[in-house]
Write an enzyme that holds these catalytic residues in place. Sequence first.
Site, PDB file in Angstrom:
ATOM      1  N   SER B 148      -9.798 -55.671 -60.964  1.00  0.00           N
ATOM      2  CA  SER B 148     -11.292 -55.802 -60.120  1.00  0.00           C
ATOM      3  C   SER B 148     -12.028 -56.578 -61.029  1.00  0.00           C
ATOM      4  CB  SER B 148     -11.718 -54.560 -59.632  1.00  0.00           C
ATOM      5  OG  SER B 148     -12.680 -54.444 -58.875  1.00  0.00           O
ATOM      6  N   ASP B 223      -7.208 -52.311 -49.617  1.00  0.00           N
ATOM      7  CA  ASP B 223      -8.195 -52.110 -50.727  1.00  0.00           C
ATOM      8  C   ASP B 223      -9.478 -52.232 -49.940  1.00  0.00           C
ATOM      9  OD1 ASP B 223     -10.047 -52.816 -52.490  1.00  0.00           O
ATOM     10  OD2 ASP B 223      -8.644 -54.056 -53.753  1.00  0.00           O
ATOM     11  N   HIS B 256      -7.746 -49.612 -53.771  1.00  0.00           N
ATOM     12  CA  HIS B 256      -8.160 -50.355 -55.067  1.00  0.00           C
ATOM     13  C   HIS B 256      -7.798 -49.320 -56.068  1.00  0.00           C
ATOM     14  CE1 HIS B 256     -10.762 -53.443 -56.564  1.00  0.00           C
ATOM     15  NE2 HIS B 256     -11.500 -52.309 -57.171  1.00  0.00           N
TER      16      HIS B 256
END
Lengths: 277, 277
Positions: B148, B223, B256
Amino acid sequence: MSFKLIEKHRSFGGEQYKYRHYSKTLQCDMTFSIFLPSNKEEKKIPLIWWLSGLTCTDDNFSQKSGFQRLAEKYQVAVMIPDTSPRGEHIANDAGYDLGQGAGFYVNATQEPWSKHYKMYSYIVDELTQIAISLVPHFSGEESIMGHSMGGHGALVIGLKNTERFKAISAFSPILSPSQVPWGIKAFSAYLGENQAIWKPWDASELIKEIGTPPILITQGTQDEFYSEQLDETLFLKIAQENNKIVNYKKMEGYDHSYFFITTFLEEHFAFHMKYLR
Amino acid sequence: MSFKLIEKHRSFGGEQYKYRHYSKTLQCDMTFSIFLPSNKEEKKIPLIWWLSGLTCTDDNFSQKSGFQRLAEKYQVAVMIPDTSPRGEHIANDAGYDLGQGAGFYVNATQEPWSKHYKMYSYIVDELTQIAISLVPHFSGEESIMGHSMGGHGALVIGLKNTERFKAISAFSPILSPSQVPWGIKAFSAYLGENQAIWKPWDASELIKEIGTPPILITQGTQDEFYSEQLDETLFLKIAQENNKIVNYKKMEGYDHSYFFITTFLEEHFAFHMKYLR
C-alpha cells in the site's frame, strides 16, 4: 441459532470468516472465527478446533499464526472461539489471568462467575452446533489444539470427549492447572476452594482415564512461563503410569509467543491430519 | 550509531529482533525490526527491505505475515522500518493518512512536517548503515518490497536507487500518488502545492527513467481501496511507453489485508531471490 457475518477475507484460496452471535450458554454476545478451505474437489472436510491463551480473542490465531496456509493445504476447516464471555455486564477481574480473556474452558460454579463463565459447554455444545452448520461437506471428524491456557483447554475438552476428538495437540500448555499459580487462581475463583472439584478440569487427572487420543505437545525452552506455569513433570509421570503415549517435544530457544507457534504449526497440522483422514 | 535490543524471538530457526534507537535524521526515538536467518552454513546473506502501509509500525509485518518461514527458507535477512517519525513532540494530524503512521517515505519540505518527516533519508542512509552493521556475512545485495503506502515507498526508493536494489515488489501499492486522494493529501502537506515538486516521489514518473530493476506487483480485486487509491492504469501505461516490463497480477477475491499479503508472500520472496543470488 442465528449469527451475523462481520468479516470475510480470502486467504490462500479459502475464506476466513468472523461472526458475532448471542450465546444462550454464556448469555452475552460473542464473536468467533472460522476458516473454510476452498474444497474445489467437494470432498468431505474435517474440523480442527483452536483454543487460544490468556488475553486472546478469536483474532490472535487468525491474524498471527498464518494457519490458513496449512488449513488450505490439508483441506480442513478451523474453528476459533473467543476465550471468555464478554461485555460490560459480565463479571471481570483486574488481573489478566482471571475474568474476561481468561475463561479457562471450564463451567464456573461460584459467584460472581457462574452466570456467564461456561466456556466448556459453550464450545462443546452451542458452538459445535454452529460449526457443524457452517462447514459444508463436514466429514464429522474433529480434533483440537490450543496454546497455553488454550492448550489446557484442548487437553481437557479432548480428554473429556475421547469419542469425538481424534487427536489433541498443544503449544506450551498448562498441563497441571491444579498445581500452578494460573490454574489455582482461576479454579479457586470459578470452581471454589475444594480441590477435589478441580480434578475433572485438570489434564493431569483426565489422562488417567481410558481411551486417550494421540497427543502432541510442543514447548519452548526459553518460554518465560515454562518453569512456573507449564511444567510437564507431573503430567508425563501420570501419563506414563497409565501407559499413555504422549509425544512431548522441547524446542531449544523458543519462547511463548506466536513466533514459536507459527514455527511448529505445520508439524501440528500434519499430526492432526494423520488421524482426521 | 547506537541502538538497543528490546525484543528477540526465535522463529523458524532464525531470530526476529526489535530495536529502539535515536534517529539523527528524524530527530526522535524510533523502533525497527530485523530478521536474521540461522545461516548455519555461514554463507553470504542478502537483505530484503519491507515497507509497511498507513497506520502500521514495524510490528505488523513481523507479527502478521509469517514472513520468517520464507526468510529462513531462502536464508535472507529482512529489515522492517516504522512508517513515520514518532513521539508527542512530533507534528501529527487527526487523520490516519497524514502525520504519524503516514510518512509516505518522502523528505518533507513544508512546515510543520519538514523538521522530522524525512523517512526517505532515514531509510536510504541512516537505517541502511544500521542494517549493514546488524547482518553478519552481508552479501551487499538488497531488494525492496512493501504494501500500500509501503508499496509506493518500495517503488520510489527502488526506482531512485536502481544501482542498489536488485528487485522491487509491492502488494496493492499506491502507484500514482499524485493522482489519488491519499497521495494528494500527503504530498500537498509534506511537499507543498506545486505538483512539479511531487514528480521525484511518484512511481508513475520514476518508471520513465533508465535502469529499472525487475518489478512484481500483486493487487486483490476485492481491495476496498483499489478503485480510488490504487489504480494501475497510468503506471502501466507509462511503463509500457518506456518499454519497462512490470509483472502486474490481479488476484480474484482478495482484499487489502494481511490475509492477502500472506497468501502471495512466498511468490514475492521467490521473485526477489531470483535477483539476489
